[in-house]
Design a protein around this motif. Structure first.
Motif, PDB file in Angstrom:
ATOM      1  N   ASN A 127       0.808  -1.200   0.000  1.00  0.00           N
ATOM      2  CA  ASN A 127       0.000   0.000   0.000  1.00  0.00           C
ATOM      3  C   ASN A 127       0.848   1.260   0.000  1.00  0.00           C
ATOM      4  N   GLU A 128       2.010   1.189   0.675  1.00  0.00           N
ATOM      5  CA  GLU A 128       2.862   2.362   0.758  1.00  0.00           C
ATOM      6  C   GLU A 128       3.381   2.785  -0.598  1.00  0.00           C
ATOM      7  N   ASN A 129       3.474   1.840  -1.551  1.00  0.00           N
ATOM      8  CA  ASN A 129       4.041   2.133  -2.861  1.00  0.00           C
ATOM      9  C   ASN A 129       3.013   2.680  -3.846  1.00  0.00           C
ATOM     10  N   MET A 130       1.747   2.736  -3.442  1.00  0.00           N
ATOM     11  CA  MET A 130       0.725   3.243  -4.333  1.00  0.00           C
ATOM     12  C   MET A 130       0.885   4.756  -4.521  1.00  0.00           C
ATOM     13  N   PRO A 131       0.765   5.245  -5.750  1.00  0.00           N
ATOM     14  CA  PRO A 131       0.879   6.688  -5.971  1.00  0.00           C
ATOM     15  C   PRO A 131      -0.285   7.430  -5.335  1.00  0.00           C
ATOM     16  N   ARG A 132      -0.044   8.700  -4.965  1.00  0.00           N
ATOM     17  CA  ARG A 132      -1.087   9.482  -4.307  1.00  0.00           C
ATOM     18  C   ARG A 132      -2.151   9.942  -5.296  1.00  0.00           C
ATOM     19  N   GLY A 133      -1.752  10.297  -6.508  1.00  0.00           N
ATOM     20  CA  GLY A 133      -2.713  10.677  -7.536  1.00  0.00           C
ATOM     21  C   GLY A 133      -3.038   9.483  -8.403  1.00  0.00           C
ATOM     22  N   ARG A 134      -4.176   9.571  -9.103  1.00  0.00           N
ATOM     23  CA  ARG A 134      -4.551   8.455  -9.974  1.00  0.00           C
ATOM     24  C   ARG A 134      -3.672   8.415 -11.216  1.00  0.00           C
ATOM     25  N   VAL A 135      -3.324   7.203 -11.610  1.00  0.00           N
ATOM     26  CA  VAL A 135      -2.601   6.975 -12.845  1.00  0.00           C
ATOM     27  C   VAL A 135      -3.592   6.459 -13.878  1.00  0.00           C
ATOM     28  N   SER A 136      -3.657   7.110 -15.035  1.00  0.00           N
ATOM     29  CA  SER A 136      -4.613   6.718 -16.065  1.00  0.00           C
ATOM     30  C   SER A 136      -4.005   5.674 -16.990  1.00  0.00           C
ATOM     31  N   PHE A 137      -4.804   4.666 -17.328  1.00  0.00           N
ATOM     32  CA  PHE A 137      -4.397   3.621 -18.254  1.00  0.00           C
ATOM     33  C   PHE A 137      -5.380   3.594 -19.421  1.00  0.00           C
ATOM     34  N   PRO A 138      -5.230   4.517 -20.373  1.00  0.00           N
ATOM     35  CA  PRO A 138      -6.192   4.612 -21.476  1.00  0.00           C
ATOM     36  C   PRO A 138      -6.190   3.406 -22.406  1.00  0.00           C
ATOM     37  N   ALA A 139      -5.105   2.617 -22.411  1.00  0.00           N
ATOM     38  CA  ALA A 139      -5.045   1.442 -23.281  1.00  0.00           C
ATOM     39  C   ALA A 139      -5.665   0.208 -22.640  1.00  0.00           C
ATOM     40  N   LEU A 140      -6.015   0.299 -21.364  1.00  0.00           N
ATOM     41  CA  LEU A 140      -6.554  -0.858 -20.646  1.00  0.00           C
ATOM     42  C   LEU A 140      -7.995  -1.117 -21.067  1.00  0.00           C
ATOM     43  N   ARG A 141      -8.255  -2.313 -21.580  1.00  0.00           N
ATOM     44  CA  ARG A 141      -9.602  -2.683 -22.020  1.00  0.00           C
ATOM     45  C   ARG A 141     -10.245  -3.729 -21.110  1.00  0.00           C
ATOM     46  N   GLU A 142      -9.413  -4.563 -20.469  1.00  0.00           N
ATOM     47  CA  GLU A 142      -9.939  -5.620 -19.607  1.00  0.00           C
ATOM     48  C   GLU A 142      -9.156  -5.638 -18.299  1.00  0.00           C
ATOM     49  N   LEU A 143      -9.884  -5.773 -17.187  1.00  0.00           N
ATOM     50  CA  LEU A 143      -9.248  -5.799 -15.871  1.00  0.00           C
ATOM     51  C   LEU A 143      -9.895  -6.889 -15.034  1.00  0.00           C
TER      52      LEU A 143
ATOM     53  N   PHE B 167      -7.932   0.459  -6.607  1.00  0.00           N
ATOM     54  CA  PHE B 167      -8.999   1.176  -7.298  1.00  0.00           C
ATOM     55  C   PHE B 167      -8.980   2.671  -7.016  1.00  0.00           C
ATOM     56  N   ASP B 168      -8.345   3.071  -5.929  1.00  0.00           N
ATOM     57  CA  ASP B 168      -8.216   4.499  -5.648  1.00  0.00           C
ATOM     58  C   ASP B 168      -6.972   5.106  -6.288  1.00  0.00           C
ATOM     59  N   ALA B 169      -6.158   4.271  -6.933  1.00  0.00           N
ATOM     60  CA  ALA B 169      -4.906   4.762  -7.498  1.00  0.00           C
ATOM     61  C   ALA B 169      -4.916   4.838  -9.020  1.00  0.00           C
ATOM     62  N   ILE B 170      -5.888   4.199  -9.672  1.00  0.00           N
ATOM     63  CA  ILE B 170      -5.871   4.138 -11.124  1.00  0.00           C
ATOM     64  C   ILE B 170      -7.203   4.586 -11.719  1.00  0.00           C
ATOM     65  N   SER B 171      -7.164   4.873 -13.007  1.00  0.00           N
ATOM     66  CA  SER B 171      -8.383   5.075 -13.785  1.00  0.00           C
ATOM     67  C   SER B 171      -8.188   4.393 -15.128  1.00  0.00           C
ATOM     68  N   ALA B 172      -9.288   4.030 -15.762  1.00  0.00           N
ATOM     69  CA  ALA B 172      -9.226   3.317 -17.042  1.00  0.00           C
ATOM     70  C   ALA B 172     -10.381   3.812 -17.906  1.00  0.00           C
ATOM     71  N   PRO B 173     -10.195   4.914 -18.611  1.00  0.00           N
ATOM     72  CA  PRO B 173     -11.304   5.560 -19.326  1.00  0.00           C
ATOM     73  C   PRO B 173     -11.886   4.748 -20.475  1.00  0.00           C
ATOM     74  N   ASN B 174     -11.163   3.727 -20.947  1.00  0.00           N
ATOM     75  CA  ASN B 174     -11.649   2.928 -22.071  1.00  0.00           C
ATOM     76  C   ASN B 174     -11.916   1.473 -21.690  1.00  0.00           C
ATOM     77  N   LEU B 175     -12.078   1.225 -20.406  1.00  0.00           N
ATOM     78  CA  LEU B 175     -12.275  -0.142 -19.922  1.00  0.00           C
ATOM     79  C   LEU B 175     -13.590  -0.716 -20.440  1.00  0.00           C
ATOM     80  N   GLU B 176     -13.530  -1.946 -20.947  1.00  0.00           N
ATOM     81  CA  GLU B 176     -14.713  -2.609 -21.490  1.00  0.00           C
ATOM     82  C   GLU B 176     -15.160  -3.808 -20.666  1.00  0.00           C
ATOM     83  N   LYS B 177     -14.221  -4.489 -20.007  1.00  0.00           N
ATOM     84  CA  LYS B 177     -14.566  -5.672 -19.219  1.00  0.00           C
ATOM     85  C   LYS B 177     -13.894  -5.571 -17.851  1.00  0.00           C
ATOM     86  N   LEU B 178     -14.701  -5.778 -16.806  1.00  0.00           N
ATOM     87  CA  LEU B 178     -14.186  -5.700 -15.443  1.00  0.00           C
ATOM     88  C   LEU B 178     -14.722  -6.871 -14.641  1.00  0.00           C
ATOM     89  N   ALA B 179     -13.834  -7.621 -14.017  1.00  0.00           N
ATOM     90  CA  ALA B 179     -14.219  -8.731 -13.154  1.00  0.00           C
ATOM     91  C   ALA B 179     -13.521  -8.556 -11.812  1.00  0.00           C
TER      92      ALA B 179
END
Length: 206
Positions: free
Chosen positions: A1-17, A34-46
């Motif tokens: 947890n300590e290594n997680m960035p404070r701001g969100r990192v965007s992964f626009p190429a991520l389609r499945e998670l 989930f508080d550290a990343i965003s995925a604006p083009n995500l299509e599948k999430l499990a």
């Protein structure tokens, strides 16, 4: 947890998670992820959760979806997340592109199912207009009388085509404790092309 960035990192190429937060021995908290990343083009999430962190996981998942700008999700699979409370309803409201909803090992509440009933007279306020597949596995709390209005509202009837929503093509209910064998016929009479019902009392092929 300590290594997680404070701001969100965007992964626009991520389609499945696909995320599993329980290795059978150690419960892993996915909230920092989930508080550290965003995925604006995500299509599948499990997401496979744990009842020990279920409430916090719902909160973090909702924040992730909103921070991702309501991504174009088509498939959402949730497992071991406890009760399908209002946060899942909020997530579905933010992902109108969803076509496939899978919920396993959860309390699927009657209130949540009522939110899925399609009302063609209020399309602007309805959830998941593109929904084509519902799969519930080992889910409790709901009965036939709770799921039937959802199924009936999302298919055309003779002389009454469905307005404003995609037609359900599949419903799969496996090991859902309160479904009654004698009411199986009512689910099949909805006219949904692919119906799979599997419980301790019956095993029926499509």
């Amino acid at each position: 947890n300590e290594n997680m960035p404070r701001g969100r990192v965007s992964f626009p190429a991520l389609r499945e998670l696909y995320v599993s937060c329980d290795d059978w021995e150690v419960v892993i908290d996915t909230q920092p992820l989930f508080d550290a990343i965003s995925a604006p083009n995500l299509e599948k999430l499990a997401l496979r959760g744990s009842v020990d962190t279920a409430t916090g996981s719902w909160d973090a998942l909702l924040r992730f979806v909103l921070a991702s700008g309501c991504p174009p999700l088509t498939h959402l699979a949730i497992s071991d997340m406890g009760m399908t409370d209002m946060r899942l309803e909020q997530i579905l409201r933010a992902t109108p592109s969803l076509t496939h909803l899978i919920v396993n090992h959860a309390l699927v509440t009657p209130a949540f199912l009522r939110s899925l009933v399609w009302d063609p007279n209020r399309p602007e306020s309805q959830l998941v207009p593109n929904l084509q597949s519902i799969r519930f596995g080992a889910c409790e709390d709901f009965e036939d009388t709770d799921i039937l209005p959802v199924l009936r509202s999302r298919v055309s009837k003779p002389g009454q085509p469905l307005r404003g929503a995609a037609e359900l093509q599949e419903v799969m209910l496996r090991q859902c404790a309160k479904l009654q064998v004698e009411n199986e016929k009512y689910i099949r009479e909805t006219g949904i092309p692919n119906v799979v019902l599997d419980s301790d009392n019956t095993l029926t092929s499509p």
